[in-house]
Design a protein around this motif. Structure first.
Motif: not given
Length: 181
Positions: A80-103
């Motif tokens: 049951k699709p509920h949204s359409i999105w454009a993929r953002v390449e998960p670079t190490p820098e992006l993942l690290e920025l997100q993980a730091e905010q999570e912590r």
């Protein structure tokens, strides 16, 4: 009580490319281009004191600029699709920025984000679209690509409590620094 989340803004030229994807799907409610963003951490409805703590904690983030590239399209909700999105390449820098905010946000007592971080830009919300319709739409447009851009800041957004969010307001901004190397 503000509803908050952190994210990266999308530059106007990339927003225009995303806007060109609109149409061809009867049940889609297309997101306004000024509301395109990449959510890093959803925070939710919190009291003003906690919002001040969040803002102060995010001010401790000291990271370099993040190269962002959108490549490909997808949908959340396979049956049951509920949204359409454009993929953002998960670079190490992006993942690290997100993980730091999570912590950092867990450190001040916010519960952990329940979903795995999947970097994306939501471009439409769906109601009543069949998986077949969405698959057909994606097969025509799924090779979407946009030039990369440098995110030189992340922001703390607020939104009103509504279905689909928006309008989103920038409450605070936090610089990402040019690489010294």
């Amino acid at each position: 009580m503000p509803r908050l989340f952190t994210g990266l803004e999308i530059p106007p030229d990339i927003r225009m490319r995303l806007a060109q994807l609109r149409g061809g799907l009867r049940s889609a409610r297309w997101i306004d281009t000024e509301n395109y963003h990449i959510t890093l951490r959803f925070i939710g409805d919190i009291d003003d004191r906690t919002a001040d703590e969040v803002a102060a904690m995010l001010d401790t983030v000291k990271r370099t600029e993040v190269r962002v590239r959108l490549s490909g399209l997808g949908a959340f909700g396979s049956r049951k699709p509920h949204s359409i999105w454009a993929r953002v390449e998960p670079t190490p820098e992006l993942l690290e920025l997100q993980a730091e905010q999570e912590r950092l946000l867990q450190r001040i007592g916010l519960p952990p984000e329940g979903r795995k971080f999947t970097p994306h830009v939501t471009i439409a919300r769906l109601k009543g679209a069949s998986a077949r319709e969405v698959a057909s739409w994606l097969s025509i447009r799924g090779d979407f690509e946009a030039p990369s851009f440098m995110a030189s800041r992340f922001v703390l957004f607020s939104s009103r409590a509504s279905q689909g969010g928006g309008p989103y307001l920038v409450e605070e901004e936090y610089p990402l620094y040019a690489d010294a190397a």
